[in-house]
Design a protein around this motif. Sequence first.
Motif, PDB file in Angstrom:
ATOM      1  N   THR A  86       0.468  -1.513   0.180  1.00  0.00           N
ATOM      2  CA  THR A  86      -0.471  -0.030  -0.335  1.00  0.00           C
ATOM      3  C   THR A  86       0.778   1.183  -0.246  1.00  0.00           C
ATOM      4  O   THR A  86       0.686   2.437  -0.926  1.00  0.00           O
ATOM      5  N   ALA A  87       1.467   0.667   1.012  1.00  0.00           N
ATOM      6  CA  ALA A  87       3.002   2.360   0.858  1.00  0.00           C
ATOM      7  C   ALA A  87       3.857   3.001  -0.525  1.00  0.00           C
ATOM      8  O   ALA A  87       4.155   3.779  -0.184  1.00  0.00           O
ATOM      9  N   ARG A  96       2.475   2.262  -3.807  1.00  0.00           N
ATOM     10  CA  ARG A  96       1.617   2.680  -4.424  1.00  0.00           C
ATOM     11  C   ARG A  96       0.932   4.024  -3.845  1.00  0.00           C
ATOM     12  O   ARG A  96       0.826   4.518  -2.892  1.00  0.00           O
ATOM     13  N   PRO A  97       0.779   5.849  -4.753  1.00  0.00           N
ATOM     14  CA  PRO A  97       0.559   6.115  -4.745  1.00  0.00           C
ATOM     15  C   PRO A  97      -1.147   6.425  -4.593  1.00  0.00           C
ATOM     16  O   PRO A  97      -1.829   5.236  -4.975  1.00  0.00           O
ATOM     17  N   ASP A  98      -1.380   7.260  -3.485  1.00  0.00           N
ATOM     18  CA  ASP A  98      -2.876   7.244  -3.682  1.00  0.00           C
ATOM     19  C   ASP A  98      -3.733   7.867  -4.395  1.00  0.00           C
ATOM     20  O   ASP A  98      -3.107   8.446  -5.464  1.00  0.00           O
ATOM     21  N   VAL A  99      -5.403   7.605  -4.587  1.00  0.00           N
ATOM     22  CA  VAL A  99      -5.757   8.175  -5.306  1.00  0.00           C
ATOM     23  C   VAL A  99      -5.687   9.644  -5.674  1.00  0.00           C
ATOM     24  O   VAL A  99      -5.388   9.536  -7.073  1.00  0.00           O
ATOM     25  N   ASP A 100      -5.608  10.100  -4.368  1.00  0.00           N
ATOM     26  CA  ASP A 100      -5.487  11.853  -4.374  1.00  0.00           C
ATOM     27  C   ASP A 100      -3.843  12.015  -5.747  1.00  0.00           C
ATOM     28  O   ASP A 100      -3.780  12.990  -6.427  1.00  0.00           O
ATOM     29  N   GLU A 101      -3.394  11.562  -5.124  1.00  0.00           N
ATOM     30  CA  GLU A 101      -1.595  11.277  -5.556  1.00  0.00           C
ATOM     31  C   GLU A 101      -1.900  11.053  -7.382  1.00  0.00           C
ATOM     32  O   GLU A 101      -1.053  11.678  -7.573  1.00  0.00           O
TER      33      GLU A 101
END
Length: 77
Positions: free
Chosen positions: A39-40, A42-47
């Motif tokens: 998870t860490a 990968r970019p989060d959705v906002d990024e």
Amino acid sequence: MTTITIRNVPEETRNELAARAARRGQSLQEYMLRLADETASRPDVDELVAEIRASKRHMRSTVTTESILADRDADRR
């Protein structure tokens, strides 16, 4: 290395995660650490959305959402 504690995890959730870990031959701790690492990394959705918008601005795309949807719908007829 640090420690993370998660409180108030529903028993059903804990049991499902433990079962998934067991199916992979891992402890619950190993399984959760792998999930956290993935998870860490990968970019989060906002990024991700910000990166896509920046890329689109850079490419100066003239394709609109409406034209994409119209083309998609035309292929479905």
